[in-house]
Design a protein around this motif. Structure first.
Motif, PDB file in Angstrom:
ATOM      1  N   LYS A  78       0.836  -1.206   0.000  1.00 53.66           N
ATOM      2  CA  LYS A  78       0.000   0.000   0.000  1.00 53.66           C
ATOM      3  C   LYS A  78       0.872   1.258   0.000  1.00 53.66           C
ATOM      4  O   LYS A  78       0.656   2.177  -0.803  1.00 53.66           O
ATOM      5  CB  LYS A  78      -0.924  -0.014   1.223  1.00 53.66           C
ATOM      6  N   ASN A  79       1.861   1.309   0.888  1.00 53.31           N
ATOM      7  CA  ASN A  79       2.731   2.490   0.964  1.00 53.31           C
ATOM      8  C   ASN A  79       3.510   2.707  -0.333  1.00 53.31           C
ATOM      9  O   ASN A  79       3.633   3.836  -0.808  1.00 53.31           O
ATOM     10  CB  ASN A  79       3.695   2.374   2.148  1.00 53.31           C
ATOM     11  N   TYR A  80       4.035   1.616  -0.896  1.00 49.34           N
ATOM     12  CA  TYR A  80       4.786   1.721  -2.152  1.00 49.34           C
ATOM     13  C   TYR A  80       3.906   2.290  -3.267  1.00 49.34           C
ATOM     14  O   TYR A  80       4.306   3.205  -3.985  1.00 49.34           O
ATOM     15  CB  TYR A  80       5.344   0.352  -2.563  1.00 49.34           C
ATOM     16  N   LEU A  81       2.702   1.744  -3.402  1.00 47.21           N
ATOM     17  CA  LEU A  81       1.810   2.189  -4.473  1.00 47.21           C
ATOM     18  C   LEU A  81       1.355   3.633  -4.266  1.00 47.21           C
ATOM     19  O   LEU A  81       1.262   4.396  -5.224  1.00 47.21           O
ATOM     20  CB  LEU A  81       0.612   1.253  -4.580  1.00 47.21           C
ATOM     21  N   GLU A  82       1.082   3.997  -3.015  1.00 46.02           N
ATOM     22  CA  GLU A  82       0.676   5.379  -2.753  1.00 46.02           C
ATOM     23  C   GLU A  82       1.812   6.353  -3.027  1.00 46.02           C
ATOM     24  O   GLU A  82       1.570   7.463  -3.518  1.00 46.02           O
ATOM     25  CB  GLU A  82       0.157   5.512  -1.316  1.00 46.02           C
ATOM     26  N   GLU A  83       3.055   5.942  -2.775  1.00 45.81           N
ATOM     27  CA  GLU A  83       4.215   6.785  -3.125  1.00 45.81           C
ATOM     28  C   GLU A  83       4.292   6.993  -4.636  1.00 45.81           C
ATOM     29  O   GLU A  83       4.786   8.018  -5.099  1.00 45.81           O
ATOM     30  CB  GLU A  83       5.514   6.144  -2.627  1.00 45.81           C
ATOM     31  N   LYS A  84       3.805   6.017  -5.405  1.00 47.53           N
ATOM     32  CA  LYS A  84       3.778   6.106  -6.869  1.00 47.53           C
ATOM     33  C   LYS A  84       2.493   6.775  -7.357  1.00 47.53           C
ATOM     34  O   LYS A  84       2.176   6.743  -8.542  1.00 47.53           O
ATOM     35  CB  LYS A  84       3.901   4.701  -7.495  1.00 47.53           C
TER      36      LYS A  84
ATOM     37  N   GLY B 279      -8.021   2.150  -9.643  1.00 48.37           N
ATOM     38  CA  GLY B 279      -6.719   2.085  -8.994  1.00 48.37           C
ATOM     39  C   GLY B 279      -6.307   0.646  -8.802  1.00 48.37           C
ATOM     40  O   GLY B 279      -6.620  -0.226  -9.621  1.00 48.37           O
ATOM     41  N   VAL B 280      -5.614   0.381  -7.712  1.00 55.19           N
ATOM     42  CA  VAL B 280      -5.130  -0.960  -7.408  1.00 55.19           C
ATOM     43  C   VAL B 280      -5.904  -1.490  -6.196  1.00 55.19           C
ATOM     44  O   VAL B 280      -5.950  -0.839  -5.156  1.00 55.19           O
ATOM     45  CB  VAL B 280      -3.620  -0.963  -7.099  1.00 55.19           C
ATOM     46  N   ILE B 281      -6.504  -2.662  -6.384  1.00 57.16           N
ATOM     47  CA  ILE B 281      -7.213  -3.313  -5.286  1.00 57.16           C
ATOM     48  C   ILE B 281      -6.335  -4.444  -4.782  1.00 57.16           C
ATOM     49  O   ILE B 281      -5.865  -5.275  -5.564  1.00 57.16           O
ATOM     50  CB  ILE B 281      -8.571  -3.881  -5.744  1.00 57.16           C
ATOM     51  N   ILE B 282      -6.101  -4.447  -3.481  1.00 60.51           N
ATOM     52  CA  ILE B 282      -5.296  -5.503  -2.857  1.00 60.51           C
ATOM     53  C   ILE B 282      -6.235  -6.356  -2.012  1.00 60.51           C
ATOM     54  O   ILE B 282      -6.897  -5.850  -1.095  1.00 60.51           O
ATOM     55  CB  ILE B 282      -4.181  -4.912  -1.972  1.00 60.51           C
ATOM     56  N   PHE B 283      -6.298  -7.636  -2.340  1.00 59.13           N
ATOM     57  CA  PHE B 283      -7.153  -8.563  -1.607  1.00 59.13           C
ATOM     58  C   PHE B 283      -6.320  -9.310  -0.571  1.00 59.13           C
ATOM     59  O   PHE B 283      -5.324  -9.940  -0.915  1.00 59.13           O
ATOM     60  CB  PHE B 283      -7.807  -9.566  -2.568  1.00 59.13           C
ATOM     61  N   ASP B 284      -6.753  -9.240   0.667  1.00 61.95           N
ATOM     62  CA  ASP B 284      -6.125  -9.986   1.753  1.00 61.95           C
ATOM     63  C   ASP B 284      -6.858 -11.327   1.827  1.00 61.95           C
ATOM     64  O   ASP B 284      -7.799 -11.497   2.580  1.00 61.95           O
ATOM     65  CB  ASP B 284      -6.253  -9.206   3.064  1.00 61.95           C
ATOM     66  N   GLY B 285      -6.431 -12.245   0.989  1.00 56.33           N
ATOM     67  CA  GLY B 285      -7.054 -13.555   0.914  1.00 56.33           C
ATOM     68  C   GLY B 285      -8.051 -13.644  -0.228  1.00 56.33           C
ATOM     69  O   GLY B 285      -8.477 -12.639  -0.799  1.00 56.33           O
ATOM     70  N   SER B 286      -8.392 -14.875  -0.558  1.00 57.39           N
ATOM     71  CA  SER B 286      -9.245 -15.189  -1.702  1.00 57.39           C
ATOM     72  C   SER B 286     -10.224 -16.290  -1.306  1.00 57.39           C
ATOM     73  O   SER B 286      -9.960 -17.049  -0.367  1.00 57.39           O
ATOM     74  CB  SER B 286      -8.344 -15.676  -2.845  1.00 57.39           C
ATOM     75  N   PRO B 287     -11.332 -16.435  -2.034  1.00 56.28           N
ATOM     76  CA  PRO B 287     -12.204 -17.590  -1.778  1.00 56.28           C
ATOM     77  C   PRO B 287     -11.444 -18.916  -1.866  1.00 56.28           C
ATOM     78  O   PRO B 287     -11.750 -19.863  -1.147  1.00 56.28           O
ATOM     79  CB  PRO B 287     -13.262 -17.491  -2.879  1.00 56.28           C
TER      80      PRO B 287
END
Length: 194
Positions: free
Chosen positions: A22-28, A76-84
């Motif tokens: 998240k931090n890396y992408l927000e810096e970009k 934007g970029v969606i980051i999923f914390d886990g998947s079905p």
């Protein structure tokens, strides 16, 4: 829109990795949205397998995660914390297929819906002495079972060309660097292993 799945074994550093990404992408200057992990959220809300039954619990996780993924219209970029798919640590493929069919999807559609899959190997595999459930009380305490579940899940994701394995490292800065390389490659649409 890019979709990145972060998954893996217990005590693999997912919370740290989510923040690094998240931090890396927000810096970009990317817009970033994190879809939180469903099982821990349910358990923290006192919805547990013991209360509603193992199969009903797994179906609720799968249903919730499918809904989260289908209702994600985000620029934007969606980051999923886990998947079905992570439920397959606890249920077999036939049971999984039966559940996802109820929600008008299938294994292939789910796994191919991500632009990249970051699989974090449990620290229990390389450094069992560091394995702990201190920062996550719902985490399994049995190291051998944690490794077995990690390996079962990795074997499921490993056949996908968009999946990248991140092994544990005692030096968190080394691990962060590897993860950022993978994220950069996913965003650009190139294979970091090439």
């Amino acid at each position: 829109m890019k979709k990145i799945l972060i998954t893996g074994g217990a005590c693999a550093g997912k919370t740290t990795v989510l923040n690094v990404v998240k931090n890396y992408l927000e810096e970009k200057e990317c817009n970033v949205k994190i879809i939180e992990e469903v099982p821990t959220k349910l358990i923290n809300e006192s919805i547990t397998p013991e209360k509603i039954g193992k199969m009903d619990f797994q179906e609720l996780i799968i249903k919730t995660q499918i809904e989260n993924e289908k209702n994600c219209d985000f620029d934007g970029v969606i980051i999923f914390d886990g998947s079905p798919i992570d439920s397959m640590k606890f249920i077999n493929r036939e049971e999984f297929d039966k559940f996802v069919k109820k929600y008008n999807t299938n294994f292939e559609e789910i796994i191919n819906g991500y632009d990249g899959i970051i699989f974090l190997e449990t620290i229990a595999k390389e450094y069992p002495e560091l394995y702990s459930n201190e920062n996550n009380k719902v985490r399994l305490t049995d190291v051998e079972a944690a490794v077995a579940r990690n390996d079962k899940l990795f074997n499921i994701y490993n056949n996908n060309s968009k999946a990248y394995l991140i092994k544990p490292d005692k030096d968190i800065e080394v691990k962060k660097k590897k993860i950022i390389e993978v994220v950069r490659s996913i965003i650009k649409g190139v294979d970091p292993n090439e």
